[in-house]
Scaffold this motif. Sequence first.
Motif, PDB file in Angstrom:
ATOM      1  N   GLU A 299      20.006  16.484 -24.721  1.00  0.00           N
ATOM      2  CA  GLU A 299      20.051  17.936 -24.527  1.00  0.00           C
ATOM      3  C   GLU A 299      18.893  18.410 -23.654  1.00  0.00           C
ATOM      4  O   GLU A 299      19.046  19.370 -22.879  1.00  0.00           O
ATOM      5  CB  GLU A 299      20.018  18.630 -25.886  1.00  0.00           C
ATOM      6  CG  GLU A 299      21.269  18.400 -26.718  1.00  0.00           C
ATOM      7  CD  GLU A 299      21.137  18.933 -28.133  1.00  0.00           C
ATOM      8  OE1 GLU A 299      22.181  19.127 -28.789  1.00  0.00           O
ATOM      9  OE2 GLU A 299      19.986  19.133 -28.574  1.00  0.00           O
ATOM     10  N   ILE A 300      17.747  17.749 -23.756  1.00  0.00           N
ATOM     11  CA  ILE A 300      16.614  18.114 -22.895  1.00  0.00           C
ATOM     12  C   ILE A 300      16.943  17.816 -21.439  1.00  0.00           C
ATOM     13  O   ILE A 300      16.663  18.628 -20.535  1.00  0.00           O
ATOM     14  CB  ILE A 300      15.355  17.367 -23.358  1.00  0.00           C
ATOM     15  CG1 ILE A 300      14.851  17.937 -24.690  1.00  0.00           C
ATOM     16  CG2 ILE A 300      14.257  17.465 -22.307  1.00  0.00           C
ATOM     17  CD1 ILE A 300      13.655  17.206 -25.252  1.00  0.00           C
ATOM     18  N   GLN A 301      17.534  16.680 -21.161  1.00  0.00           N
ATOM     19  CA  GLN A 301      17.918  16.347 -19.781  1.00  0.00           C
ATOM     20  C   GLN A 301      18.944  17.324 -19.242  1.00  0.00           C
ATOM     21  O   GLN A 301      18.893  17.737 -18.082  1.00  0.00           O
ATOM     22  CB  GLN A 301      18.461  14.915 -19.729  1.00  0.00           C
ATOM     23  CG  GLN A 301      17.428  13.831 -20.019  1.00  0.00           C
ATOM     24  CD  GLN A 301      16.281  13.856 -19.015  1.00  0.00           C
ATOM     25  OE1 GLN A 301      16.459  14.138 -17.817  1.00  0.00           O
ATOM     26  NE2 GLN A 301      15.081  13.533 -19.503  1.00  0.00           N
ATOM     27  N   SER A 302      19.883  17.710 -20.080  1.00  0.00           N
ATOM     28  CA  SER A 302      20.883  18.685 -19.650  1.00  0.00           C
ATOM     29  C   SER A 302      20.240  20.029 -19.335  1.00  0.00           C
ATOM     30  O   SER A 302      20.591  20.690 -18.345  1.00  0.00           O
ATOM     31  CB  SER A 302      21.947  18.836 -20.728  1.00  0.00           C
ATOM     32  OG  SER A 302      22.882  19.824 -20.386  1.00  0.00           O
ATOM     33  N   ALA A 303      19.276  20.471 -20.172  1.00  0.00           N
ATOM     34  CA  ALA A 303      18.594  21.739 -19.929  1.00  0.00           C
ATOM     35  C   ALA A 303      17.774  21.687 -18.641  1.00  0.00           C
ATOM     36  O   ALA A 303      17.752  22.659 -17.864  1.00  0.00           O
ATOM     37  CB  ALA A 303      17.698  22.080 -21.115  1.00  0.00           C
ATOM     38  N   LYS A 304      17.116  20.571 -18.363  1.00  0.00           N
ATOM     39  CA  LYS A 304      16.343  20.439 -17.129  1.00  0.00           C
ATOM     40  C   LYS A 304      17.240  20.566 -15.892  1.00  0.00           C
ATOM     41  O   LYS A 304      16.890  21.235 -14.918  1.00  0.00           O
ATOM     42  CB  LYS A 304      15.616  19.098 -17.114  1.00  0.00           C
ATOM     43  CG  LYS A 304      14.446  18.992 -18.088  1.00  0.00           C
ATOM     44  CD  LYS A 304      13.768  17.637 -17.981  1.00  0.00           C
ATOM     45  CE  LYS A 304      12.584  17.525 -18.920  1.00  0.00           C
ATOM     46  NZ  LYS A 304      11.894  16.200 -18.825  1.00  0.00           N
ATOM     47  N   LYS A 312      15.491  26.183  -9.248  1.00  0.00           N
ATOM     48  CA  LYS A 312      14.822  25.260  -8.309  1.00  0.00           C
ATOM     49  C   LYS A 312      13.469  24.774  -8.800  1.00  0.00           C
ATOM     50  O   LYS A 312      12.686  24.230  -8.010  1.00  0.00           O
ATOM     51  CB  LYS A 312      14.647  25.929  -6.934  1.00  0.00           C
ATOM     52  CG  LYS A 312      15.906  26.559  -6.371  1.00  0.00           C
ATOM     53  CD  LYS A 312      17.052  25.560  -6.287  1.00  0.00           C
ATOM     54  CE  LYS A 312      18.322  26.219  -5.759  1.00  0.00           C
ATOM     55  NZ  LYS A 312      19.473  25.289  -5.736  1.00  0.00           N
ATOM     56  N   ILE A 313      13.162  24.923 -10.048  1.00  0.00           N
ATOM     57  CA  ILE A 313      11.907  24.406 -10.612  1.00  0.00           C
ATOM     58  C   ILE A 313      12.254  23.237 -11.517  1.00  0.00           C
ATOM     59  O   ILE A 313      13.054  23.389 -12.452  1.00  0.00           O
ATOM     60  CB  ILE A 313      11.144  25.492 -11.385  1.00  0.00           C
ATOM     61  CG1 ILE A 313      10.757  26.635 -10.444  1.00  0.00           C
ATOM     62  CG2 ILE A 313       9.900  24.919 -12.069  1.00  0.00           C
ATOM     63  CD1 ILE A 313       9.999  27.756 -11.113  1.00  0.00           C
ATOM     64  N   PRO A 314      11.666  22.064 -11.277  1.00  0.00           N
ATOM     65  CA  PRO A 314      12.065  20.876 -12.048  1.00  0.00           C
ATOM     66  C   PRO A 314      11.403  20.820 -13.423  1.00  0.00           C
ATOM     67  O   PRO A 314      10.387  21.461 -13.692  1.00  0.00           O
ATOM     68  CB  PRO A 314      11.584  19.726 -11.158  1.00  0.00           C
ATOM     69  CG  PRO A 314      10.397  20.289 -10.438  1.00  0.00           C
ATOM     70  CD  PRO A 314      10.685  21.747 -10.226  1.00  0.00           C
ATOM     71  N   ASN A 315      12.043  20.014 -14.305  1.00  0.00           N
ATOM     72  CA  ASN A 315      11.488  19.639 -15.610  1.00  0.00           C
ATOM     73  C   ASN A 315      11.270  20.829 -16.557  1.00  0.00           C
ATOM     74  O   ASN A 315      10.399  20.779 -17.441  1.00  0.00           O
ATOM     75  CB  ASN A 315      10.168  18.877 -15.448  1.00  0.00           C
ATOM     76  CG  ASN A 315      10.349  17.587 -14.687  1.00  0.00           C
ATOM     77  OD1 ASN A 315      11.396  16.935 -14.780  1.00  0.00           O
ATOM     78  ND2 ASN A 315       9.337  17.219 -13.898  1.00  0.00           N
ATOM     79  N   VAL A 316      12.042  21.873 -16.423  1.00  0.00           N
ATOM     80  CA  VAL A 316      11.941  23.028 -17.329  1.00  0.00           C
ATOM     81  C   VAL A 316      12.933  22.823 -18.480  1.00  0.00           C
ATOM     82  O   VAL A 316      14.128  22.629 -18.258  1.00  0.00           O
ATOM     83  CB  VAL A 316      12.240  24.343 -16.590  1.00  0.00           C
ATOM     84  CG1 VAL A 316      12.236  25.507 -17.586  1.00  0.00           C
ATOM     85  CG2 VAL A 316      11.211  24.576 -15.498  1.00  0.00           C
ATOM     86  N   VAL A 317      12.434  22.872 -19.706  1.00  0.00           N
ATOM     87  CA  VAL A 317      13.293  22.654 -20.882  1.00  0.00           C
ATOM     88  C   VAL A 317      13.536  23.938 -21.667  1.00  0.00           C
ATOM     89  O   VAL A 317      14.407  23.966 -22.552  1.00  0.00           O
ATOM     90  CB  VAL A 317      12.670  21.613 -21.821  1.00  0.00           C
ATOM     91  CG1 VAL A 317      12.556  20.272 -21.131  1.00  0.00           C
ATOM     92  CG2 VAL A 317      11.308  22.080 -22.336  1.00  0.00           C
TER      93      VAL A 317
END
Length: 533
Positions: A299-304, A312-317
């Motif tokens: 779910e964290i990967q899906s949210a990112k 356009k900002i990476p790694n945001v959970v």
Amino acid sequence: MEISAFPFPYLQDDECSHFLGLFQDMDSSPSGFGLEGFGNDNTNNNPKKRPRKEDEEAGAGGGAVNGSSNKAAFGDILATLLLLDEEAKQQQEQWDFETNREKSLLEANHKKKVNTMDGYYNQLQGHYSEAGETDSSRSKRARKSAVAAAVSAVASAEDAAPPPVQTADIASGSGSGPGHRRLWVKERTTDWWDRVSRPDFPEEEFRREFRMSKSTFDLICEELDATVTKKNTMLRDAIPAPKRVGVCVWRLATGAPLRHVSERFGLGISTCHKLVIEVCRAIYDVLMPKYLRWPSDSEIQSAKQKFESIHKIPNVVGSIYTTHIPIIAPKVQVAAYFNKRHTERNQKTSYSITVQGVVNSDGIFTDVCIGNPGSLTDDQILEKSSLSRQRAARGMLRDSWIVGNAGFPLTDWLLVPYARQNLTWTQHAFNESIGGIQKTAVEAFERLKGRWACLQKRTEVKLLDLPYVLGACCVLHNICEMRKEEMSPELKFEVFDDVTVPENNLRSANAVNTRDHISHNLLHRGLAGTRTL
């Protein structure tokens, strides 16, 4: 003087021994007791006394006569005293007899009352068994007739009782007469709930009342059935689980006073308040671990991916935000709950409690911190939360960002906008992207307060119970968001929570460099588009 000389055979020796001793002393020395009038009198000063010459003529014969007369006088006195004692004993026996008679009458009357009440309970249980096979209206009429029959039976039993015997009241309630009380239950109509709970009730009207569809409401009732269901008692049936959940959800959704809840559901005001707290605790204990939890790795990967594809900002959970819930001034620690910013803006003394939450890209809460006083700033609440003390401290937020507003500090895992004046194009583009992510959390809190109107005004719930109510609102919000429950536009609520920039808003040099790098990529690699122009 011998005791056998008195004709009172029914007396025992010990009963008159004190009288005999007294008179024996008087017989031996009568002058010592001042009873000269009964024996010889040697005083010559009294002219009414016999002459000494006559005494001498009487000789020994006179002494014998006086002795026998003294004994006769003593016997009369003792007989009088014994007769008085006999009369007292007869009165005591008569009083004991009357007391025992009244006691037997009281016991007989009590036994009759007990038999009457046993018959009433048996009849009432028979009506309860019949009520299970009929609808609710028929069961009420049956119980009412049973109560009327019991009251009439008790009244007839009391009328048949002897007048001197006083009986105890058989029921509590409003007194119907000076002699006894009657069973009394306030009649309340349940027509509204009976109509709403029917399957043919319109879906749109149900959604307008409870802020959710029937299917979602039934799901919540099914999840909480084992926790909130109570057993039936001898005197009344327990409130069904759907009605208990309905009282709580309708109260949270409308924010209506408890007297309106009482009128809608046909329950007492205190009962409605108790049900709201009980169901909120059940939601907090049972549903929160299932519907409000930190996301898994997938779910964290899906949210990112969702956040990066949109902003356009990476790694945001997730996105974090703090809102204030107005409350009545507490009795203790008033200064801690005083909200200075709301007081200055509204020109009215305000007290509040805070709710700080993290939402994912769909506006679903993944972490909440509830119950901190309204005088604390956003960064102070963050330091007290489990998000900072547990998840961030254990490395669960490594290589991930949570986006906050200017009220939060910049850390290795918390990304915030630039707070300085005269921003460059790069910094402005970054702040615009951060604002889009932060808007996700703001809109989630707006839907939270719009859907559950009890959060819009000062609540009357005690501070000890308030975290359960706020937690239940967050859980119900998640359930509605997961099930794609539509929210009416007229329910939209705009949040107003002032942001205070912390004194030390840069707490990681590495985070400063990373934020500058992200800002550079947004502008010079075309990720920001033309929104900054």
